[in-house]
Design a protein around this motif. Structure first.
Motif, mmCIF file in Angstrom:
data_model
loop_
_atom_site.group_PDB
_atom_site.id
_atom_site.type_symbol
_atom_site.label_atom_id
_atom_site.label_comp_id
_atom_site.label_asym_id
_atom_site.label_seq_id
_atom_site.Cartn_x
_atom_site.Cartn_y
_atom_site.Cartn_z
ATOM 1 N N ASP A 185 -32.608 -27.321 8.151
ATOM 2 C CA ASP A 185 -33.416 -28.191 9.011
ATOM 3 C C ASP A 185 -32.733 -28.460 10.347
ATOM 4 O OD1 ASP A 185 -35.438 -28.352 7.128
ATOM 5 O OD2 ASP A 185 -34.641 -30.173 6.201
ATOM 6 N N GLY A 186 -32.134 -27.403 10.918
ATOM 7 C CA GLY A 186 -31.529 -27.485 12.234
ATOM 8 C C GLY A 186 -30.090 -27.949 12.269
ATOM 9 N N THR A 187 -29.516 -28.288 11.108
ATOM 10 C CA THR A 187 -28.125 -28.751 11.055
ATOM 11 C C THR A 187 -27.236 -27.664 10.469
ATOM 12 O OG1 THR A 187 -28.836 -31.040 10.740
ATOM 13 C CG2 THR A 187 -26.565 -30.513 10.137
ATOM 14 N N ASP A 188 -26.104 -27.432 11.114
ATOM 15 C CA ASP A 188 -25.189 -26.375 10.681
ATOM 16 C C ASP A 188 -24.396 -26.799 9.446
ATOM 17 O OD1 ASP A 188 -23.753 -23.825 11.058
ATOM 18 O OD2 ASP A 188 -22.044 -25.125 11.455
ATOM 19 N N HIS A 189 -24.436 -25.957 8.412
ATOM 20 C CA HIS A 189 -23.655 -26.165 7.186
ATOM 21 C C HIS A 189 -22.908 -24.874 6.824
ATOM 22 C CE1 HIS A 189 -25.262 -30.144 6.017
ATOM 23 N NE2 HIS A 189 -26.394 -29.728 6.550
ATOM 24 N N SER A 190 -22.498 -24.123 7.807
ATOM 25 C CA SER A 190 -21.808 -22.861 7.544
ATOM 26 C C SER A 190 -20.568 -23.094 6.690
ATOM 27 C CB SER A 190 -21.435 -22.192 8.861
ATOM 28 O OG SER A 190 -22.597 -21.875 9.603
ATOM 29 N N PHE A 191 -20.244 -22.102 5.852
ATOM 30 C CA PHE A 191 -19.147 -22.279 4.897
ATOM 31 C C PHE A 191 -18.578 -20.929 4.497
ATOM 32 C CE2 PHE A 191 -22.745 -21.226 2.350
ATOM 33 C CZ PHE A 191 -22.276 -20.646 1.182
ATOM 34 N N THR A 192 -17.439 -20.970 3.850
ATOM 35 C CA THR A 192 -16.828 -19.786 3.248
ATOM 36 C C THR A 192 -16.824 -19.992 1.741
ATOM 37 O OG1 THR A 192 -15.455 -19.347 5.180
ATOM 38 C CG2 THR A 192 -14.755 -18.375 3.090
ATOM 39 N N GLY A 193 -17.362 -19.030 1.007
ATOM 40 C CA GLY A 193 -17.442 -19.182 -0.438
ATOM 41 C C GLY A 193 -17.922 -17.920 -1.106
ATOM 42 N N MET A 194 -18.355 -18.046 -2.385
ATOM 43 C CA MET A 194 -18.802 -16.867 -3.123
ATOM 44 C C MET A 194 -20.159 -17.020 -3.801
ATOM 45 S SD MET A 194 -15.239 -17.278 -4.165
ATOM 46 C CE MET A 194 -14.919 -15.577 -4.504
ATOM 47 N N LEU A 195 -20.785 -18.152 -3.598
ATOM 48 C CA LEU A 195 -22.060 -18.362 -4.264
ATOM 49 C C LEU A 195 -23.016 -19.095 -3.338
ATOM 50 C CD1 LEU A 195 -23.657 -18.279 -7.022
ATOM 51 C CD2 LEU A 195 -22.795 -20.593 -7.406
ATOM 52 N N VAL A 196 -24.246 -18.589 -3.257
ATOM 53 C CA VAL A 196 -25.304 -19.295 -2.536
ATOM 54 C C VAL A 196 -26.631 -18.886 -3.156
ATOM 55 C CG1 VAL A 196 -25.428 -17.510 -0.744
ATOM 56 C CG2 VAL A 196 -26.353 -19.783 -0.296
ATOM 57 N N ALA A 197 -27.481 -19.875 -3.396
ATOM 58 C CA ALA A 197 -28.814 -19.610 -3.931
ATOM 59 C C ALA A 197 -29.792 -20.585 -3.302
ATOM 60 C CB ALA A 197 -28.832 -19.747 -5.451
ATOM 61 N N ARG A 243 -26.259 -23.972 -18.433
ATOM 62 C CA ARG A 243 -26.671 -25.345 -18.740
ATOM 63 C C ARG A 243 -27.065 -26.139 -17.494
ATOM 64 N NH1 ARG A 243 -21.762 -24.822 -21.599
ATOM 65 N NH2 ARG A 243 -20.729 -26.174 -20.074
ATOM 66 N N GLY A 244 -26.709 -25.640 -16.314
ATOM 67 C CA GLY A 244 -26.995 -26.360 -15.082
ATOM 68 C C GLY A 244 -25.985 -27.437 -14.759
ATOM 69 N N THR A 245 -24.848 -27.459 -15.477
ATOM 70 C CA THR A 245 -23.843 -28.499 -15.242
ATOM 71 C C THR A 245 -22.838 -28.103 -14.161
ATOM 72 O OG1 THR A 245 -22.468 -27.627 -17.043
ATOM 73 C CG2 THR A 245 -24.044 -29.374 -17.601
ATOM 74 N N HIS A 246 -22.951 -26.889 -13.610
ATOM 75 C CA HIS A 246 -22.025 -26.458 -12.560
ATOM 76 C C HIS A 246 -22.135 -27.339 -11.322
ATOM 77 C CE1 HIS A 246 -25.878 -24.663 -11.707
ATOM 78 N NE2 HIS A 246 -25.512 -24.465 -10.456
ATOM 79 N N VAL A 247 -23.280 -28.020 -11.144
ATOM 80 C CA VAL A 247 -23.477 -28.815 -9.931
ATOM 81 C C VAL A 247 -22.581 -30.053 -9.894
ATOM 82 C CG1 VAL A 247 -25.829 -27.997 -9.563
ATOM 83 C CG2 VAL A 247 -25.436 -30.025 -10.977
ATOM 84 N N THR A 248 -21.934 -30.382 -11.019
ATOM 85 C CA THR A 248 -20.992 -31.512 -11.025
ATOM 86 C C THR A 248 -19.591 -31.077 -10.615
ATOM 87 O OG1 THR A 248 -20.417 -31.218 -13.368
ATOM 88 C CG2 THR A 248 -22.305 -32.628 -12.867
ATOM 89 N N ARG A 251 -16.387 -28.211 -6.275
ATOM 90 C CA ARG A 251 -16.475 -27.059 -5.379
ATOM 91 C C ARG A 251 -17.912 -26.620 -5.130
ATOM 92 N NH1 ARG A 251 -12.189 -23.837 -9.028
ATOM 93 N NH2 ARG A 251 -13.494 -24.954 -10.546
ATOM 94 N N VAL A 252 -18.866 -27.259 -5.802
ATOM 95 C CA VAL A 252 -20.281 -26.902 -5.684
ATOM 96 C C VAL A 252 -21.027 -28.014 -4.947
ATOM 97 C CG1 VAL A 252 -22.408 -26.422 -6.964
ATOM 98 C CG2 VAL A 252 -20.213 -25.517 -7.790
#
Length: 294
Positions: A185-197, A243-248, A251-252
């Motif tokens: 939404d127009g705001t920069d959130h660039s990052f270095t990592g290995m996962l994006v969905a 399980r969807g618990t990775h969001v806790t 690093r995520v």
């Protein structure tokens, strides 16, 4: 103008285990159901586009996420009913929008909704990139998982699931963080990592809950990113993804946005399990872009 039901079916979906169900599905859909002739992904899309142009009452996709993805290209943004009969190896879109898991029950629900003139508006993601506009309904993968898919698709040996197992090992051997240019939404959130969905539904890959809180009717895209992981940590993340618990994990990070701009060199994105193209994409949530029959 015709009021038929156009049915797109993939007889090899689910490794063929639902092949014998097709006649039962057509019977549940009613006498107006007609099977579209398609021998490739491109011809499947062409057949669906032609059916919509002819004025069909509904397009029904019988198969997995790949079959649904093909049909979505034709129904997105049109006043035509869309039915989903889950009969694939991965049925993530069907699960995300609440379709019955049994194919015959799903076909019955589609037929009933069509008879009663009832549909549920469901969001889609509109993708603008170097090529034509594309749409997806479940999840776009642009990290390690996309690299594995791309490698596996280039491999001719071995066949079957072992090809993906080997692709995972080969990609783990060359694992390295990637730089992503990410704008929400127009705001920069660039990052270095290995996962994006990025997606509208909770799961991909046949049930991995990569975006566990995604809502396909909230007018927003969910975005998950992960900071660099080592090989062992990445391997240990897999059960948490299921399980969807990775969001806790600290690093995520999870975001929600209406508009997502995502770029990274050397990565080919996959959406709904289908190859989309180089990761230089502009994605917008299109609220109620499809009229789901359920």
């Amino acid at each position: 103008m015709t009021r038929d039901i156009a049915v797109l079916a993939n007889p090899s979906a689910g490794r063929g285990r639902h092949r014998d169900l097709l006649s039962g599905v057509l019977q549940r859909l009613g006498p107006g159901a007609r099977l579209l002739e398609a021998h490739s992904g491109a011809s499947a899309e062409e057949a669906c586009h032609a059916a919509v142009a002819d004025g069909v009452a509904a397009v029904v996709a019988v198969g997995g996420d790949g079959t649904i993805h093909r049909a979505l290209q034709a129904v997105a943004g049109h006043d035509v009913g869309f039915g989903v009969v889950p009969a694939g190896t991965g049925n993530d879109f069907a699960a995300g929008v609440g379709m019955p898991t049994d194919p015959l029950a799903a076909a019955g629900a589609v037929a009933a909704a069509l008879r009663e003139g009832r549909y549920t508006p469901v969001d889609l993601a509109r993708v603008d990139g170097p090529g034509p506009v594309r749409w997806f309904g479940a999840v776009l993968a642009g990290g390690f998982d996309a690299l594995v898919n791309e490698r596996a698709n280039r491999m001719r040996w071995p066949r079957g699931p072992r090809r993906y197992d080997l692709a995972i090992l080969l990609e783990l051997a060359r694992l390295q963080p990637r730089h992503y240019r990410l704008e929400l939404d127009g705001t920069d959130h660039s990052f270095t990592g290995m996962l994006v969905a990025v997606g509208n539904c909770a799961s991909y890959g046949g049930g991995m809950r990569i975006l566990p809180d995604a809502d396909p009717a909230d007018g927003l895209l969910d975005v998950v990113i992960a900071a660099p992981f080592g090989r062992v940590a990445l391997a240990r993340l897999k059960p948490r993804l299921d399980r969807g618990t990775h969001v806790t994990d600290p690093r995520v990070t999870v975001f929600r946005a209406r508009h997502v701009r995502l770029c990274s060199e050397g990565i080919v994105a996959y959406a709904d399990g289908e190859r989309l193209g180089p990761l230089d994409l502009d994605m917008t949530c299109a609220p109620g872009a499809v009229r789901l029959l359920r």
